[in-house]
Design an enzyme around this catalytic site. Sequence first.
Site, PDB file in Angstrom:
ATOM      1  N   GLU A   1      -7.415  -5.866   9.829  1.00  0.00           N
ATOM      2  CA  GLU A   1      -6.250  -6.735  10.000  1.00  0.00           C
ATOM      3  C   GLU A   1      -6.439  -8.008   9.207  1.00  0.00           C
ATOM      4  O   GLU A   1      -7.472  -8.681   9.322  1.00  0.00           O
ATOM      5  CB  GLU A   1      -6.086  -7.070  11.485  1.00  0.00           C
TER       6      GLU A   1
ATOM      7  N   ASN B   1      -5.320   0.259  -1.454  1.00  0.00           N
ATOM      8  CA  ASN B   1      -4.185   0.175  -2.372  1.00  0.00           C
ATOM      9  C   ASN B   1      -4.507   0.982  -3.634  1.00  0.00           C
ATOM     10  O   ASN B   1      -5.447   0.663  -4.365  1.00  0.00           O
ATOM     11  CB  ASN B   1      -3.920  -1.299  -2.712  1.00  0.00           C
TER      12      ASN B   1
ATOM     13  N   ASP C   1      -8.211  -9.779  -2.378  1.00  0.00           N
ATOM     14  CA  ASP C   1      -6.963 -10.174  -1.733  1.00  0.00           C
ATOM     15  C   ASP C   1      -6.143 -10.889  -2.784  1.00  0.00           C
ATOM     16  O   ASP C   1      -6.614 -11.811  -3.446  1.00  0.00           O
ATOM     17  CB  ASP C   1      -7.174 -11.056  -0.506  1.00  0.00           C
TER      18      ASP C   1
HETATM   19  O1  LIG Z   1       2.769  -6.482  -9.261  1.00  0.00           O
HETATM   20  C1  LIG Z   1       1.660  -6.673  -8.802  1.00  0.00           C
HETATM   21  N1  LIG Z   1       0.584  -6.542  -9.611  1.00  0.00           N
HETATM   22  C2  LIG Z   1      -0.653  -6.828  -9.218  1.00  0.00           C
HETATM   23  O2  LIG Z   1      -1.607  -6.699  -9.995  1.00  0.00           O
HETATM   24  C3  LIG Z   1      -0.803  -7.252  -7.870  1.00  0.00           C
HETATM   25  N2  LIG Z   1      -1.852  -7.625  -7.153  1.00  0.00           N
HETATM   26  C4  LIG Z   1      -1.388  -7.894  -5.919  1.00  0.00           C
HETATM   27  N3  LIG Z   1      -0.057  -7.714  -5.851  1.00  0.00           N
HETATM   28  C5  LIG Z   1       0.823  -7.869  -4.687  1.00  0.00           C
HETATM   29  O3  LIG Z   1       0.087  -8.446  -3.641  1.00  0.00           O
HETATM   30  C6  LIG Z   1      -0.195  -7.477  -2.616  1.00  0.00           C
HETATM   31  C7  LIG Z   1      -1.662  -7.564  -2.276  1.00  0.00           C
HETATM   32  O4  LIG Z   1      -1.879  -7.626  -0.884  1.00  0.00           O
HETATM   33  P1  LIG Z   1      -3.339  -7.293  -0.375  1.00  0.00           P
HETATM   34  O5  LIG Z   1      -4.326  -8.027  -1.238  1.00  0.00           O
HETATM   35  O6  LIG Z   1      -3.444  -7.443   1.068  1.00  0.00           O
HETATM   36  O7  LIG Z   1      -3.514  -5.761  -0.773  1.00  0.00           O
HETATM   37  P2  LIG Z   1      -2.912  -4.458  -0.088  1.00  0.00           P
HETATM   38  O8  LIG Z   1      -2.534  -4.729   1.338  1.00  0.00           O
HETATM   39  O9  LIG Z   1      -1.850  -3.914  -0.979  1.00  0.00           O
HETATM   40  O10 LIG Z   1      -4.178  -3.470  -0.132  1.00  0.00           O
HETATM   41  P3  LIG Z   1      -5.661  -3.768   0.475  1.00  0.00           P
HETATM   42  O11 LIG Z   1      -6.545  -4.090  -0.685  1.00  0.00           O
HETATM   43  O12 LIG Z   1      -5.550  -4.927   1.426  1.00  0.00           O
HETATM   44  O13 LIG Z   1      -6.074  -2.496   1.134  1.00  0.00           O
HETATM   45  C8  LIG Z   1       0.103  -6.140  -3.232  1.00  0.00           C
HETATM   46  O14 LIG Z   1       0.455  -5.156  -2.274  1.00  0.00           O
HETATM   47  C9  LIG Z   1       1.247  -6.499  -4.169  1.00  0.00           C
HETATM   48  O15 LIG Z   1       2.433  -6.628  -3.451  1.00  0.00           O
HETATM   49  C10 LIG Z   1       0.329  -7.319  -7.044  1.00  0.00           C
HETATM   50  N4  LIG Z   1       1.542  -7.019  -7.496  1.00  0.00           N
HETATM   51 MG   LIG Z   2      -3.829  -5.788   2.473  1.00  0.00          MG
END
Ligand SMILES: O=c1[nH]c(=O)c2ncn([C@@H]3O[C@H](COP(=O)(O)OP(=O)(O)OP(=O)(O)O)[C@@H](O)[C@H]3O)c2[nH]1
Ligand SMILES: [Mg+2]
EC number: 3.6.1.66
Length: 198
Positions: free
Chosen positions: A42, A10, A71
């Site tokens: 996953e 991300n 996460d």
């Molecule tokens: O406005 C936001 N400010 C933030 O600071 C924030 N932190 C998390 N989120 C939301 O929660 C999901 C995490 O899901 P998540 O932890 O699985 O990450 P991800 O799938 O995006 O990437 P990865 O780290 O897994 O590769 C993200 O996509 C966002 O939609 C945020 N939204």
């Molecule tokens: Mg993720």
Amino acid sequence: MKEIIIATKNEGKAKEFKVLFERYGIKATSLLDLVQELPDIEETGSTFEENSALKSEGIANILQIPVMADDSGLVIDALDGEPGIFSARYAGEPKDDKKNIVKVLENLKDVPTEERTARFVCVLSVSIPGETTIFKKGYCEGTIAFEEKGSHGFGYDPIFIPDGYNQTMAELGPGEKNKISHRRNAMVQLEDWIQNLR
Ligand SMILES: O=c1[nH]c(=O)c2ncn([C@@H]3O[C@H](COP(=O)(O)OP(=O)(O)OP(=O)(O)O)[C@@H](O)[C@H]3O)c2[nH]1
Ligand SMILES: [Mg+2]
């Protein structure tokens, strides 16, 4: 300069970690920076902790070096905790921040201000090959706005108003976000571990 691998793809998170770790003189390298193509892990867990561990342990096992994962998600009281661990893909695949925001605003359209309470949650996990994974959890309390505002940050930042402010996280920008965010509040609990890394 010391380096830590963050098991995230991300871009928004990766940018924040670079700034948060710079303060300790550490370079944060995300999976987006590596030339080596690593598999998508996953996220099959049912808690932030399980999903964070899947990512940090999965990548640490492959690289055989210490890895941190994040996460995180948005927990909305009026939606019984949704989108929660499903925050990234709340409006379906492929993940789309804009569509996720539209879905939240639609689901909350008849909910008054005082019932729009929510919090961002971040679980950081650190996995060192051969050692037990450690976890730290951080929160950022706030309310959900009625419309999106601001252009900084990522995810739900344009509709999240942190407690004590009257602007969205996306209006406040990175300087302020990195002082109050769930990510930062989880990071400060890892300070001892971070000092040892140096
Ligand atoms: O406005 C936001 N400010 C933030 O600071 C924030 N932190 C998390 N989120 C939301 O929660 C999901 C995490 O899901 P998540 O932890 O699985 O990450 P991800 O799938 O995006 O990437 P990865 O780290 O897994 O590769 C993200 O996509 C966002 O939609 C945020 N939204
Ligand atoms: Mg993720």
